[in-house]
Write a protein that holds these residues in place. Structure first.
Motif, short mmCIF file in Angstrom:
data_model
loop_
_atom_site.label_atom_id
_atom_site.label_comp_id
_atom_site.label_asym_id
_atom_site.label_seq_id
_atom_site.Cartn_x
_atom_site.Cartn_y
_atom_site.Cartn_z
N THR A 147 -3.36 -3.78 -6.91
CA THR A 147 -2.51 -4.85 -6.39
C THR A 147 -3.00 -6.21 -6.89
O THR A 147 -2.19 -7.07 -7.29
CB THR A 147 -2.53 -4.82 -4.84
OG1 THR A 147 -2.13 -3.52 -4.40
CG2 THR A 147 -1.59 -5.86 -4.26
N MET A 185 -2.60 1.27 5.30
CA MET A 185 -1.97 -0.02 5.63
C MET A 185 -2.85 -0.86 6.54
O MET A 185 -2.94 -2.08 6.40
CB MET A 185 -0.60 0.22 6.27
CG MET A 185 0.45 0.78 5.31
SD MET A 185 1.95 1.33 6.16
CE MET A 185 2.74 -0.22 6.56
N ILE A 209 1.61 -5.68 0.06
CA ILE A 209 0.56 -4.65 0.21
C ILE A 209 -0.75 -5.37 0.50
O ILE A 209 -1.07 -6.36 -0.17
CB ILE A 209 0.40 -3.80 -1.07
CG1 ILE A 209 1.75 -3.29 -1.56
CG2 ILE A 209 -0.56 -2.65 -0.86
CD1 ILE A 209 1.70 -2.68 -2.96
N ILE A 248 -5.96 1.30 -5.23
CA ILE A 248 -4.71 0.62 -4.85
C ILE A 248 -4.95 -0.88 -4.64
O ILE A 248 -4.15 -1.72 -5.09
CB ILE A 248 -4.12 1.25 -3.56
CG1 ILE A 248 -3.77 2.72 -3.80
CG2 ILE A 248 -2.88 0.49 -3.11
CD1 ILE A 248 -3.38 3.48 -2.52
N TYR A 258 4.15 -4.51 9.61
CA TYR A 258 3.14 -3.86 8.75
C TYR A 258 1.83 -3.73 9.51
O TYR A 258 1.20 -2.67 9.51
CB TYR A 258 2.95 -4.71 7.50
CG TYR A 258 2.07 -4.11 6.42
CD1 TYR A 258 2.62 -3.56 5.26
CD2 TYR A 258 0.67 -4.12 6.53
CE1 TYR A 258 1.81 -3.03 4.27
CE2 TYR A 258 -0.14 -3.59 5.56
CZ TYR A 258 0.44 -3.05 4.41
OH TYR A 258 -0.36 -2.52 3.43
#
Lengths: 105, 358
Positions: free
Chosen positions: B212, B118, B228, B208, B86
């Motif tokens: 999360t 990311m 995430i 986002i 990631y």
């Protein structure tokens, strides 16, 4: 300023889907030959950081600046997104007796 | 503690750098035949699709294993691999910001926005920031991507192995931009017409991130955040070790990437994770060459460049002592040795100083 046609090079001096630099007086231009064998001319320097576009990559109808990937449609001079925001000037071009001519004015 | 060099960036520092010929300057470029360079600049879809496909597949597999192993000790190695993959989004976002991997433009754009989120680098802001870094690499008063200012802050460097110091700065910037505020430094390289894109993209990022957090709170588990946002932190060490090889302890204020940038030979797994950015001299000198052609570009110009470092460890055998020395002597830098026949343009202008050679 009066208009004038200036000889640039032989038609075969530019490969298909490529670009060369052409300096005239204190001005610099980029002269293109498309994959369809058409010729075009724009300002020679990127409007973002004054880099010579002739060192860049011609792909389809796009010239990409070699430094930052600034993209222009070389047929119209249109900037196609970051990091370029300002369009290029374009110039008429013609072929006569297998030579490329650029119109200044 | 040695005195901090001046890394401020605003309109006046940029103007000063331009006046002394360091900003927006002509940089040394190795000689390479135009036809060869044109061939190396050509893009395709097959190689990058295979690369990104494998990367995403490995992310899905390691993520699935981590999810299924949640609650057992097996989730630790699974999340370690997932996090490492990631966090390697950092290198993918970097390459995609140049627009060079894919011939098809929308693939570059779509994957750039995914990987930029990311790695928590807002896509539009970083494209402009990185353009500046390529124009004025390690030029004081202009380049805002100098990773290790002198004298180096060791605590920050250690925290950044898990992206803690820089990640905190990025998160604050994302929230600040989402609120519509760009600093004077930001405005030196993000044109006015582009600022709304920065602001609105940051608002999506904030949505986002907060979503999360809300998800974690709603189910009373940290599990969603382990997939995430947080992987960029806990999975970061290897990516940061790669990134620090690029310029750390090398010369500032020079106009030759052979002197301020490293090329490091790595094993195939590291090459994959780092996306060939270990060929960093080549990348800086010819940024239009896509990552899959950098090893070939290296072969064409290596005779004009300093010897590449044979391994990551070899690079750190130079970086660690260099950084420790810069703690006491911020003027010190590691001098790179050019090949005999390529010594026509070694440029260490006033303001740079070498006190030893490596």
């Amino acid at each position: 300023m009066s208009e004038q046609w200036v000889e640039v090079c032989d038609a075969d001096d530019i490969e298909e889907e490529d670009v060369i630099r052409f300096d005239h007086g204190d001005r610099t231009f980029a002269i293109y030959r498309s994959a369809d064998d058409e010729y075009f001319a724009t300002d020679g320097l990127c409007t973002h950081e004054q880099v010579h576009l002739a060192d860049g990559l011609v792909m389809d109808n796009i010239i990409e600046c070699p430094k930052h990937n600034g993209r222009f449609d070389y047929r119209t001079g249109d900037a196609k997104g970051a990091p370029v925001c300002v369009n290029l000037n374009t110039y008429p071009i013609k072929l006569e007796d297998d030579k490329v001519y650029l119109k200044l004015g | 503690m040695a005195q901090q060099r001046d890394y401020r960036i605003d309109a006046s520092t940029l103007q000063q750098a331009q006046q002394v010929g360091l900003a927006s300057a002509d940089w040394h470029a190795c000689k390479i035949d135009r036809k060869t360079l044109k061939r190396l600049m050509k893009r395709e879809n097959q190689a990058p699709l295979a690369h990104f496909g494998l990367w995403l597949l490995l992310l899905i597999i390691s993520g699935s294993v981590a999810f299924l192993a949640w609650g057992t000790l097996w989730c630790i190695p699974a999340f370690t691999i997932y996090g490492m993959l990631y966090a390697a989004s950092d290198h993918r976002a970097h390459e995609l910001s140049h627009g060079t991997p894919f011939r098809t433009g929308w693939l570059n754009t779509a994957l750039y926005h995914l990987t930029a989120f990311m790695t928590l680098h807002e896509a539009n802001f970083w494209r402009w920031s990185h353009a500046r870094h390529h124009t004025d690499t390690l030029i004081l008063g202009s380049d805002r991507e100098i990773a290790v200012p002198r004298p180096p802050n060791l605590a920050k460097m250690l925290l950044d192995l898990c992206y803690i110091a820089s990640g905190w700065v990025e998160l604050k910037r994302i929230f600040r931009h989402a609120a519509g505020h760009l600093t004077k430094e930001d405005m030196t390289f993000v044109p006015e017409s582009e600022r709304p894109k920065v602001i609105w993209t940051c608002r999506i990022y904030v949505t986002i991130i907060l979503g999360t957090v809300g998800w974690c709170l709603a189910i009373g588990s940290i599990l969603p955040a382990l997939f995430i946002v947080l992987p960029r932190f806990y999975g970061g060490p290897l990516s940061q070790l790669f990134n620090l090889t690029q310029h750390t302890a090398l010369a500032e204020n020079v106009l030759d990437h052979r002197l301020n940038t490293r090329t490091v030979k790595m094993n195939p797994i590291f090459n994959f994770l780092y996306m060939n950015m270990n060929y960093h001299v080549e990348h800086h000198m010819f940024p239009m060459v896509p990552f899959y052609h950098l090893p070939r570009l290296h072969d064409h110009i290596k005779n004009q460049c300093p010897s590449p470092y044979p391994s990551l460890w070899a690079a750190y055998r130079e970086i660690i002592p260099g950084v420790l020395r810069q703690r006491k002597d911020p003027g010190y830098f590691v001098e790179r040795h050019l090949p005999e026949k390529a010594k026509d343009t070694p440029r260490y202008p006033n303001g740079s100083r070498s006190t030893a050679t490596a």
